[in-house]
Motif scaffolding. Structure first.
Motif, PDB file in Angstrom:
ATOM      1  N   GLU A 117       0.813  -1.212   0.000  1.00  0.00           N
ATOM      2  CA  GLU A 117       0.000   0.000   0.000  1.00  0.00           C
ATOM      3  C   GLU A 117       0.853   1.272   0.000  1.00  0.00           C
ATOM      4  O   GLU A 117       0.354   2.357  -0.298  1.00  0.00           O
ATOM      5  CB  GLU A 117      -0.943   0.002   1.212  1.00  0.00           C
ATOM      6  CG  GLU A 117      -2.063  -1.021   1.111  1.00  0.00           C
ATOM      7  CD  GLU A 117      -2.908  -0.815  -0.139  1.00  0.00           C
ATOM      8  OE1 GLU A 117      -3.399   0.324  -0.338  1.00  0.00           O
ATOM      9  OE2 GLU A 117      -3.069  -1.769  -0.915  1.00  0.00           O
ATOM     10  N   ASN A 118       2.141   1.141   0.340  1.00  0.00           N
ATOM     11  CA  ASN A 118       3.032   2.307   0.315  1.00  0.00           C
ATOM     12  C   ASN A 118       3.656   2.554  -1.058  1.00  0.00           C
ATOM     13  O   ASN A 118       4.366   3.549  -1.232  1.00  0.00           O
ATOM     14  CB  ASN A 118       4.148   2.145   1.348  1.00  0.00           C
ATOM     15  CG  ASN A 118       3.662   2.383   2.765  1.00  0.00           C
ATOM     16  OD1 ASN A 118       2.629   3.023   2.972  1.00  0.00           O
ATOM     17  ND2 ASN A 118       4.393   1.872   3.734  1.00  0.00           N
ATOM     18  N   THR A 159      -6.869  -0.461 -12.377  1.00  0.00           N
ATOM     19  CA  THR A 159      -6.976   0.328 -11.153  1.00  0.00           C
ATOM     20  C   THR A 159      -5.641   0.399 -10.418  1.00  0.00           C
ATOM     21  O   THR A 159      -4.765  -0.458 -10.582  1.00  0.00           O
ATOM     22  CB  THR A 159      -8.020  -0.283 -10.197  1.00  0.00           C
ATOM     23  OG1 THR A 159      -7.534  -1.533  -9.708  1.00  0.00           O
ATOM     24  CG2 THR A 159      -9.355  -0.474 -10.895  1.00  0.00           C
ATOM     25  N   LEU A 160      -5.539   1.402  -9.578  1.00  0.00           N
ATOM     26  CA  LEU A 160      -4.361   1.564  -8.733  1.00  0.00           C
ATOM     27  C   LEU A 160      -4.217   0.375  -7.789  1.00  0.00           C
ATOM     28  O   LEU A 160      -3.097  -0.100  -7.536  1.00  0.00           O
ATOM     29  CB  LEU A 160      -4.500   2.875  -7.959  1.00  0.00           C
ATOM     30  CG  LEU A 160      -3.346   3.318  -7.086  1.00  0.00           C
ATOM     31  CD1 LEU A 160      -2.065   3.467  -7.890  1.00  0.00           C
ATOM     32  CD2 LEU A 160      -3.694   4.647  -6.396  1.00  0.00           C
ATOM     33  N   LYS A 161      -5.342  -0.120  -7.288  1.00  0.00           N
ATOM     34  CA  LYS A 161      -5.303  -1.261  -6.386  1.00  0.00           C
ATOM     35  C   LYS A 161      -4.675  -2.473  -7.068  1.00  0.00           C
ATOM     36  O   LYS A 161      -3.843  -3.175  -6.489  1.00  0.00           O
ATOM     37  CB  LYS A 161      -6.712  -1.590  -5.900  1.00  0.00           C
ATOM     38  CG  LYS A 161      -6.778  -2.711  -4.874  1.00  0.00           C
ATOM     39  CD  LYS A 161      -8.210  -2.915  -4.388  1.00  0.00           C
ATOM     40  CE  LYS A 161      -8.259  -4.019  -3.336  1.00  0.00           C
ATOM     41  NZ  LYS A 161      -9.647  -4.226  -2.818  1.00  0.00           N
ATOM     42  N   GLU A 162      -5.061  -2.701  -8.320  1.00  0.00           N
ATOM     43  CA  GLU A 162      -4.487  -3.818  -9.066  1.00  0.00           C
ATOM     44  C   GLU A 162      -2.986  -3.599  -9.299  1.00  0.00           C
ATOM     45  O   GLU A 162      -2.179  -4.529  -9.175  1.00  0.00           O
ATOM     46  CB  GLU A 162      -5.189  -3.967 -10.417  1.00  0.00           C
ATOM     47  CG  GLU A 162      -6.629  -4.426 -10.338  1.00  0.00           C
ATOM     48  CD  GLU A 162      -7.302  -4.409 -11.706  1.00  0.00           C
ATOM     49  OE1 GLU A 162      -8.072  -5.349 -11.981  1.00  0.00           O
ATOM     50  OE2 GLU A 162      -7.059  -3.467 -12.491  1.00  0.00           O
ATOM     51  N   ALA A 163      -2.617  -2.374  -9.637  1.00  0.00           N
ATOM     52  CA  ALA A 163      -1.215  -2.073  -9.944  1.00  0.00           C
ATOM     53  C   ALA A 163      -0.334  -2.257  -8.717  1.00  0.00           C
ATOM     54  O   ALA A 163       0.827  -2.666  -8.836  1.00  0.00           O
ATOM     55  CB  ALA A 163      -1.097  -0.658 -10.476  1.00  0.00           C
ATOM     56  N   ARG A 164      -0.875  -1.950  -7.540  1.00  0.00           N
ATOM     57  CA  ARG A 164      -0.081  -2.095  -6.315  1.00  0.00           C
ATOM     58  C   ARG A 164       0.137  -3.562  -5.933  1.00  0.00           C
ATOM     59  O   ARG A 164       0.991  -3.855  -5.096  1.00  0.00           O
ATOM     60  CB  ARG A 164      -0.742  -1.337  -5.166  1.00  0.00           C
ATOM     61  CG  ARG A 164      -0.499   0.177  -5.247  1.00  0.00           C
ATOM     62  CD  ARG A 164      -1.096   0.926  -4.085  1.00  0.00           C
ATOM     63  NE  ARG A 164      -0.599   2.305  -4.046  1.00  0.00           N
ATOM     64  CZ  ARG A 164      -1.347   3.369  -3.747  1.00  0.00           C
ATOM     65  NH1 ARG A 164      -2.638   3.211  -3.448  1.00  0.00           N
ATOM     66  NH2 ARG A 164      -0.811   4.568  -3.733  1.00  0.00           N
TER      67      ARG A 164
END
Length: 502
Positions: A37-38, A262-267
């Protein structure tokens, strides 16, 4: 010798350097690992630890192309180890100090490495801080995120974290600098006497940090080595900031190339997968290598901030090597040169063509001039126009560089000299080179200590006088095979072109 030191997160232990009067602390965390998440967030506080942390080895380098694979000059020169540890967990710094106690308050250098914001690391052998530490400087080298992991911009980031939507690599540098402010007294350093310095993208980083008003009071002076670019012909946008919209579109194309929405997927993607796919995309011209005007860290072009006095105004040392990043007029013959000159200079074209240097023709084009030289001199003249201008000292590095590749004074060659680490290089340097390196390191140490490079060398001899570069006195320091030579600007074409930098 000071072999252990207190930091805000716990005690650290260093090792004697090659010179046992120096202690080297390597791999000190200054922020939490930028993973999970960072990832693509501003650096977060490091966690505390119990006991004494051994800081004996460099931490893993930032995620980037594997070093030492190719046969280019940089792989031969210092990116030599393809097995060097690499990790997304990379926010660590290193300290060299000759302090015997934590109460000595020695001047501090904070160094940002270069590499176009794509490559580079603090473990590069030329960045050994020992020689500067011998001169009473506490040297700190700060790692930061690179490429897509350090400089991604994306509309989702802008919406979800508007206080820190991008420029993560620069925020890492800022976090490292602030860690130094809070902790360097424990290593015998003076938190109120810090110089920030960098070369290439590291020099561009120094420009960006000076343009960020949030850094007011965090440093007393700055060094910009080959990190400012200007052209009198076609606009040179190297290190010029992009808008959030421009940079965000590149981020959207990266997400598409990564196969995520999505950003969530990329992270959740593996860092090495991002590295590999980004490397492919970069080869097609989609490169994250400039800061972004985000309205937070970056509010304007750092060159403009320097010219108009909006930067953090401290004394500056800056310059370039003689053979790097030349600009040319692309013309097939003298007739086309005349037409191009009219387009570039209008009514002053005839004046431009009257300079002998304008007629010089190389395989790349006419009228070669150094983009870093013009860039540095342009911003220094901008400072000189301010009320009570700060001193700005210009240098040009032009000695012979030995080797069967006849490299000339290539980009980054001066690093071996400023850090006085020639003994780590494979090039057959001779006595004159070591003498020059000692002088250059002495000038640098003097500037770091006082904001003025003048004074005495490490042997107690008075150094050749280095005057500030001003509109009335275009003073230069030439670092030559014969040593440091004070000079006045000789190239009349450069003087003409300085009014035309784009």
């Amino acid at each position: 010798m000071l072999r252990t030191a207190d930091t805000e997160n716990g005690k650290v232990r260093g090792l004697p350097a090659a010179d046992p009067r120096i202690t080297a602390f390597k791999g000190i965390p200054f922020a939490a690992p930028p993973v999970g998440e960072n990832r693509w967030r501003a650096p977060q506080p490091a966690e505390n630890w119990q006991g004494v942390r051994d800081c004996f080895e460099f931490a893993p380098i930032s995620v980037q192309d594997i070093p030492g694979i190719g046969d280019d000059i940089y792989c031969r020169e210092w990116h030599v180890d393809p097995e060097i540890p690499m990790s997304e967990d990379c926010l660590y710094l290193n300290v060299w100090t000759n302090a015997k106690s934590a109460h000595e308050r020695k001047p501090v250098l904070v160094w940002f490495f270069g590499g176009a914001f794509q490559w580079g690391y603090t473990a590069e052998m030329e960045f050994d801080g020992e020689r500067l530490a011998r001169r009473g400087i506490v040297v700190v080298t700060v790692n930061y995120r690179l490429g897509a992991l350090g400089f991604l911009c994306h509309p989702q980031l802008t919406r979800e974290q508007p206080d820190a939507p991008c420029n993560f690599g620069c925020l890492d540098q800022q976090a490292g600098l602030r860690w130094v402010r809070r902790n360097i007294a424990g290593f015998g350093g003076d938190p109120d006497n810090i110089t920030i310095a960098g070369q290439s993208a590291g020099g561009g980083s120094v420009m960006a940090q000076m343009a960020c008003r949030d850094n007011e009071g965090d440093f007393r002076r700055a060094v910009i080595m080959s990190g400012v670019f200007g052209s009198p012909y076609e606009p040179n946008d190297f290190f010029r900031p992009q808008s959030l919209e421009q940079a965000g579109k590149k981020g959207e194309r990266l997400f598409e190339y990564l196969g995520v929405n999505t950003l969530k997927e990329a992270r959740k993607l593996e860092a090495d997968h991002i590295r590999s796919k980004y490397s492919e995309l970069r080869s097609r011209g989609e490169m994250f290598f400039t800061i972004v005007e985000d309205g937070r860290f970056c509010t304007q072009d750092p060159m403009a901030a320097f010219r108009n006095g909006a930067r953090i105004r401290v004394p500056v040392m800056g310059g370039n090597t003689g053979d790097e990043f030349m600009e040319f007029i692309q013309a097939a013959d003298d007739k086309e040169l005349v037409n191009k000159a009219k387009g570039y200079f209008g009514s002053r074209a005839e004046e431009f063509l009257s300079f002998p240097e304008a007629k010089v023709r190389t395989a790349q084009g006419y009228a070669p001039v150094s983009a870093p030289e013009l860039g540095v001199k342009d911003i220094f003249l901008g400072e000189n126009r301010q009320n009570k201008p700060e001193n700005c000292y210009y240098y040009r590095f032009i000695p012979d560089i030995p080797g069967d590749d006849a490299p000339g004074t290539f980009h980054s060659a001066d690093l071996w000299f400023f850090f006085e680490t020639l003994s780590k290089c494979t090039r057959p340097f001779e006595g004159r080179h070591y003498d020059l390196a000692r002088q250059m390191c002495d000038y640098w140490a003097n500037f770091i200590k006082t904001g003025d490079p003048n004074g005495f060398d490490i042997n107690g001899k008075k150094l050749p006088q280095w005057k500030p570069y001003t509109d009335n006195e275009r003073s230069e320091m030439l670092f030559t095979s014969e040593g440091a030579i004070s000079s006045a600007e000789q190239n009349s074409l450069v003087r003409f072109l300085l009014g035309k930098v784009k």
